[in-house]
Design an enzyme around this catalytic site. Structure first.
Site, mmCIF file in Angstrom:
data_model
loop_
_atom_site.group_PDB
_atom_site.id
_atom_site.type_symbol
_atom_site.label_atom_id
_atom_site.label_comp_id
_atom_site.label_asym_id
_atom_site.label_seq_id
_atom_site.Cartn_x
_atom_site.Cartn_y
_atom_site.Cartn_z
ATOM 1 N N THR A 136 75.772 83.434 92.693
ATOM 2 C CA THR A 136 76.246 83.269 91.320
ATOM 3 C C THR A 136 75.977 81.855 90.819
ATOM 4 O O THR A 136 75.532 81.664 89.690
ATOM 5 C CB THR A 136 77.747 83.598 91.233
ATOM 6 O OG1 THR A 136 77.954 84.948 91.669
ATOM 7 C CG2 THR A 136 78.268 83.446 89.817
ATOM 8 N N GLY A 144 77.947 85.557 100.293
ATOM 9 C CA GLY A 144 78.785 86.693 100.678
ATOM 10 C C GLY A 144 79.032 86.861 102.166
ATOM 11 O O GLY A 144 80.171 86.834 102.624
ATOM 12 N N ASP A 158 84.097 84.886 99.021
ATOM 13 C CA ASP A 158 85.369 85.157 98.353
ATOM 14 C C ASP A 158 86.544 84.559 99.122
ATOM 15 O O ASP A 158 87.531 84.126 98.528
ATOM 16 C CB ASP A 158 85.563 86.658 98.145
ATOM 17 C CG ASP A 158 84.594 87.222 97.107
ATOM 18 O OD1 ASP A 158 84.278 86.489 96.152
ATOM 19 O OD2 ASP A 158 84.149 88.370 97.258
ATOM 20 N N HIS A 192 81.569 94.635 99.300
ATOM 21 C CA HIS A 192 82.544 93.652 99.780
ATOM 22 C C HIS A 192 83.903 93.849 99.113
ATOM 23 O O HIS A 192 84.643 92.903 98.883
ATOM 24 C CB HIS A 192 82.010 92.235 99.567
ATOM 25 C CG HIS A 192 81.727 91.888 98.138
ATOM 26 N ND1 HIS A 192 80.749 92.488 97.397
ATOM 27 C CD2 HIS A 192 82.315 90.993 97.322
ATOM 28 C CE1 HIS A 192 80.757 91.990 96.173
ATOM 29 N NE2 HIS A 192 81.694 91.083 96.104
#
Length: 110
Positions: free
Chosen positions: A12, A30, A35, A63
């Site tokens: 991102t 990821g 996250d 995910h």
């Protein structure tokens, strides 16, 4: 968004930097715990808001457990979360009014 200190997951961050031209801190990707790294920032008070990009609400995400964990941490710590454009617009408009936003406001994108 340029008025805020931005952080994002690797993919991102690169997209935002390349397509929009905003300076943005790049976190893990990821498979490396992206996250979870954002959730840790939320838990210790380093992140004022979270935006989820590239989420298709009609399909499960690979995910999904990571997303749910991040949402749970945001809810526990009362951090605004945007999962769609309308909510993102409202959060951006209200960020300067958030408690403790006298200094740089750090915003995360996943």
């Amino acid at each position: 968004m340029a008025a805020f200190s931005l952080v994002a997951t690797r993919h991102t961050a690169r997209l935002v930097r390349h397509k929009v031209g905003l300076e943005i801190e790049e976190l893990l990707s990821g498979p490396e715990g992206d996250d979870a790294q954002i959730a840790a920032g939320v838990a210790v008070g380093q992140i004022a808001a979270v935006f989820f990009f590239f989420v298709d609400p009609l399909w499960a995400q690979p995910h999904d457990p990571d997303i749910r964990a991040l949402l749970r941490v945001c809810n526990v710590h009362n951090i605004p979360v945007a999962t769609n454009l309308a909510t993102a617009d409202l959060i951006i408009a209200g960020l300067p009014a958030l408690p403790g936003s006298a200094g740089p406001v750090r915003v995360a994108a996943s």
